[in-house]
Design a protein around this motif. Sequence first.
Motif, PDB file in Angstrom:
ATOM      1  N   GLY A  54      -3.869 -73.978  30.914  1.00 59.41           N
ATOM      2  CA  GLY A  54      -5.035 -73.739  31.751  1.00 59.41           C
ATOM      3  C   GLY A  54      -6.121 -74.777  31.531  1.00 59.41           C
ATOM      4  O   GLY A  54      -6.716 -75.297  32.484  1.00 59.41           O
ATOM      5  N   ALA A  55      -6.396 -75.098  30.261  1.00 61.33           N
ATOM      6  CA  ALA A  55      -7.420 -76.095  29.943  1.00 61.33           C
ATOM      7  C   ALA A  55      -7.013 -77.472  30.460  1.00 61.33           C
ATOM      8  O   ALA A  55      -7.847 -78.226  30.986  1.00 61.33           O
ATOM      9  CB  ALA A  55      -7.653 -76.128  28.435  1.00 61.33           C
ATOM     10  N   HIS A  56      -5.730 -77.796  30.320  1.00 59.78           N
ATOM     11  CA  HIS A  56      -5.242 -79.100  30.778  1.00 59.78           C
ATOM     12  C   HIS A  56      -5.406 -79.248  32.291  1.00 59.78           C
ATOM     13  O   HIS A  56      -5.844 -80.299  32.780  1.00 59.78           O
ATOM     14  CB  HIS A  56      -3.775 -79.255  30.387  1.00 59.78           C
ATOM     15  N   GLU A  57      -5.068 -78.191  33.028  1.00 58.77           N
ATOM     16  CA  GLU A  57      -5.209 -78.253  34.485  1.00 58.77           C
ATOM     17  C   GLU A  57      -6.685 -78.276  34.879  1.00 58.77           C
ATOM     18  O   GLU A  57      -7.074 -78.966  35.834  1.00 58.77           O
ATOM     19  CB  GLU A  57      -4.519 -77.054  35.134  1.00 58.77           C
ATOM     20  N   ALA A  84      -7.692 -71.469  36.301  1.00 62.37           N
ATOM     21  CA  ALA A  84      -6.454 -72.222  36.104  1.00 62.37           C
ATOM     22  C   ALA A  84      -5.421 -71.387  35.369  1.00 62.37           C
ATOM     23  O   ALA A  84      -4.230 -71.406  35.707  1.00 62.37           O
ATOM     24  CB  ALA A  84      -6.751 -73.505  35.335  1.00 62.37           C
ATOM     25  N   MET A  85      -5.846 -70.631  34.367  1.00 60.01           N
ATOM     26  CA  MET A  85      -4.921 -69.762  33.625  1.00 60.01           C
ATOM     27  C   MET A  85      -4.303 -68.714  34.536  1.00 60.01           C
ATOM     28  O   MET A  85      -3.098 -68.422  34.441  1.00 60.01           O
ATOM     29  CB  MET A  85      -5.652 -69.085  32.462  1.00 60.01           C
ATOM     30  N   LYS A  86      -5.099 -68.172  35.424  1.00 57.97           N
ATOM     31  CA  LYS A  86      -4.587 -67.165  36.354  1.00 57.97           C
ATOM     32  C   LYS A  86      -3.561 -67.772  37.314  1.00 57.97           C
ATOM     33  O   LYS A  86      -2.532 -67.152  37.598  1.00 57.97           O
ATOM     34  CB  LYS A  86      -5.740 -66.531  37.138  1.00 57.97           C
ATOM     35  N   ARG A  87      -3.847 -68.979  37.794  1.00 55.63           N
ATOM     36  CA  ARG A  87      -2.891 -69.640  38.694  1.00 55.63           C
ATOM     37  C   ARG A  87      -1.571 -69.905  37.972  1.00 55.63           C
ATOM     38  O   ARG A  87      -0.485 -69.654  38.520  1.00 55.63           O
ATOM     39  CB  ARG A  87      -3.478 -70.962  39.210  1.00 55.63           C
ATOM     40  N   ILE A  88      -1.648 -70.402  36.751  1.00 54.71           N
ATOM     41  CA  ILE A  88      -0.435 -70.717  35.989  1.00 54.71           C
ATOM     42  C   ILE A  88       0.332 -69.447  35.656  1.00 54.71           C
ATOM     43  O   ILE A  88       1.563 -69.428  35.707  1.00 54.71           O
ATOM     44  CB  ILE A  88      -0.805 -71.492  34.716  1.00 54.71           C
ATOM     45  N   LYS A  89      -0.392 -68.399  35.335  1.00 55.33           N
ATOM     46  CA  LYS A  89       0.265 -67.121  35.043  1.00 55.33           C
ATOM     47  C   LYS A  89       1.095 -66.651  36.237  1.00 55.33           C
ATOM     48  O   LYS A  89       2.236 -66.204  36.087  1.00 55.33           O
ATOM     49  CB  LYS A  89      -0.798 -66.065  34.698  1.00 55.33           C
ATOM     50  N   TRP A  94      -5.753 -60.383  15.371  1.00 52.70           N
ATOM     51  CA  TRP A  94      -5.813 -61.745  15.912  1.00 52.70           C
ATOM     52  C   TRP A  94      -7.038 -61.940  16.798  1.00 52.70           C
ATOM     53  O   TRP A  94      -7.423 -61.042  17.557  1.00 52.70           O
ATOM     54  CB  TRP A  94      -4.567 -62.058  16.750  1.00 52.70           C
ATOM     55  N   GLY A  95      -7.621 -63.132  16.712  1.00 50.28           N
ATOM     56  CA  GLY A  95      -8.646 -63.581  17.631  1.00 50.28           C
ATOM     57  C   GLY A  95      -8.391 -65.054  17.930  1.00 50.28           C
ATOM     58  O   GLY A  95      -7.681 -65.738  17.170  1.00 50.28           O
ATOM     59  N   PHE A  96      -8.953 -65.560  19.019  1.00 50.28           N
ATOM     60  CA  PHE A  96      -8.702 -66.945  19.419  1.00 50.28           C
ATOM     61  C   PHE A  96     -10.024 -67.640  19.747  1.00 50.28           C
ATOM     62  O   PHE A  96     -10.870 -67.091  20.452  1.00 50.28           O
ATOM     63  CB  PHE A  96      -7.783 -66.999  20.641  1.00 50.28           C
ATOM     64  N   MET A  97     -10.183 -68.855  19.205  1.00 52.92           N
ATOM     65  CA  MET A  97     -11.315 -69.714  19.530  1.00 52.92           C
ATOM     66  C   MET A  97     -10.787 -70.904  20.330  1.00 52.92           C
ATOM     67  O   MET A  97      -9.791 -71.518  19.953  1.00 52.92           O
ATOM     68  CB  MET A  97     -11.993 -70.228  18.270  1.00 52.92           C
ATOM     69  N   LEU A  98     -11.456 -71.199  21.443  1.00 53.04           N
ATOM     70  CA  LEU A  98     -11.082 -72.342  22.273  1.00 53.04           C
ATOM     71  C   LEU A  98     -12.216 -73.349  22.238  1.00 53.04           C
ATOM     72  O   LEU A  98     -13.336 -73.068  22.704  1.00 53.04           O
ATOM     73  CB  LEU A  98     -10.804 -71.893  23.707  1.00 53.04           C
ATOM     74  N   GLY A  99     -11.963 -74.516  21.640  1.00 53.53           N
ATOM     75  CA  GLY A  99     -12.979 -75.554  21.532  1.00 53.53           C
ATOM     76  C   GLY A  99     -12.810 -76.609  22.606  1.00 53.53           C
ATOM     77  O   GLY A  99     -11.754 -77.251  22.688  1.00 53.53           O
ATOM     78  N   TYR A 100     -13.848 -76.783  23.430  1.00 56.29           N
ATOM     79  CA  TYR A 100     -13.826 -77.798  24.475  1.00 56.29           C
ATOM     80  C   TYR A 100     -14.320 -79.111  23.875  1.00 56.29           C
ATOM     81  O   TYR A 100     -15.533 -79.312  23.687  1.00 56.29           O
ATOM     82  CB  TYR A 100     -14.742 -77.413  25.635  1.00 56.29           C
ATOM     83  N   ALA A 101     -13.421 -80.023  23.569  1.00 56.38           N
ATOM     84  CA  ALA A 101     -13.803 -81.291  22.948  1.00 56.38           C
ATOM     85  C   ALA A 101     -14.437 -82.214  23.982  1.00 56.38           C
ATOM     86  O   ALA A 101     -13.796 -82.608  24.954  1.00 56.38           O
ATOM     87  CB  ALA A 101     -12.589 -81.955  22.319  1.00 56.38           C
ATOM     88  N   LEU A 102     -15.700 -82.583  23.745  1.00 58.36           N
ATOM     89  CA  LEU A 102     -16.420 -83.473  24.643  1.00 58.36           C
ATOM     90  C   LEU A 102     -16.352 -84.924  24.181  1.00 58.36           C
ATOM     91  O   LEU A 102     -16.765 -85.836  24.904  1.00 58.36           O
ATOM     92  CB  LEU A 102     -17.884 -83.032  24.754  1.00 58.36           C
ATOM     93  N   SER A 103     -15.872 -85.124  22.948  1.00 59.80           N
ATOM     94  CA  SER A 103     -15.615 -86.467  22.429  1.00 59.80           C
ATOM     95  C   SER A 103     -14.529 -86.359  21.384  1.00 59.80           C
ATOM     96  O   SER A 103     -14.360 -85.302  20.765  1.00 59.80           O
ATOM     97  CB  SER A 103     -16.877 -87.096  21.841  1.00 59.80           C
ATOM     98  N   LEU A 104     -13.787 -87.432  21.188  1.00 62.03           N
ATOM     99  CA  LEU A 104     -12.637 -87.441  20.289  1.00 62.03           C
ATOM    100  C   LEU A 104     -12.937 -88.343  19.092  1.00 62.03           C
ATOM    101  O   LEU A 104     -13.912 -89.104  19.114  1.00 62.03           O
ATOM    102  CB  LEU A 104     -11.409 -87.925  21.062  1.00 62.03           C
ATOM    103  N   ASP A 145      -8.799 -81.319  24.868  1.00 63.61           N
ATOM    104  CA  ASP A 145      -9.527 -82.462  25.407  1.00 63.61           C
ATOM    105  C   ASP A 145     -10.146 -82.072  26.744  1.00 63.61           C
ATOM    106  O   ASP A 145      -9.438 -81.839  27.722  1.00 63.61           O
ATOM    107  CB  ASP A 145      -8.568 -83.637  25.585  1.00 63.61           C
ATOM    108  N   MET A 146     -11.478 -82.000  26.765  1.00 65.10           N
ATOM    109  CA  MET A 146     -12.169 -81.648  28.006  1.00 65.10           C
ATOM    110  C   MET A 146     -13.161 -82.733  28.423  1.00 65.10           C
ATOM    111  O   MET A 146     -14.170 -82.458  29.068  1.00 65.10           O
ATOM    112  CB  MET A 146     -12.871 -80.299  27.840  1.00 65.10           C
TER     113      MET A 146
END
Length: 220
Positions: free
Chosen positions: A31-34, A55-60, A146-156, A212-213
């Motif tokens: 989803g993040a990639h799309e 995007a996640m919903k579309r891919i699902k 379980w829990g999930f953290m999603l980090g949107y990287a603005l720089s690498l 990578d965002m």
Amino acid sequence: MRLTVDTPAGVPSFSLEDDEIDTVVDLICRGAHEARQHLTPGLLEVPMTIIVRKAMKRIKRELGLTNLEVSGEVEIDEMSSAGAEIAGRIDITLKFLRQFGNEEDYVGVECKRVGAGSAYSQLNTRYVTQGVVRFINGQYAAGHAWGFMLGYALSLPGEEIVDAVNQRLQQTYGTSPVLVATAPHQHALEIHDGHLQQDNGTQIKVRHIIVDMVPAAARV
């Protein structure tokens, strides 16, 4: 997923099977990639998350995952001495078929912007103090395994982000939550797990997914 009723303090109310965890990670990463192709420079966290969720919903749907629901920002209720309150609004929730019917059963994903370099140090700090902390104090995923953290990287690079988050985690909570690399995904920069203890004594494992965002228009 194992559901239990009236579990003793310190015992997770439910957990996820390995294949369910893999499904969650795959859907988040895809989803993040799309979503990245639809981002514009300077986009804030909330609109980024809306694009990722769509995007996640579309891919699902494309994958035919009829046993899974992806929901938008969900309010988490809390009872206190002052009465009923809204404890917070978790960014993304998923529910497998076996979780339907129990509002407290969900897979929670909290999203935060992060980045490599001193310019992003404040965002990396907030990733912990306004993100991870919510899984520790029971604001989100109370009693969950379980829990999930999603980090949107603005720089690498992603490794520098993980180092910054690791330092902040250990500075705040000691060495126990140190991040350990786990199975990679082609659409993730970094995936790490960290063990934490919630205020109610329950052990929770948080999977940190850094993606990578950086918008295409912002790339040199």
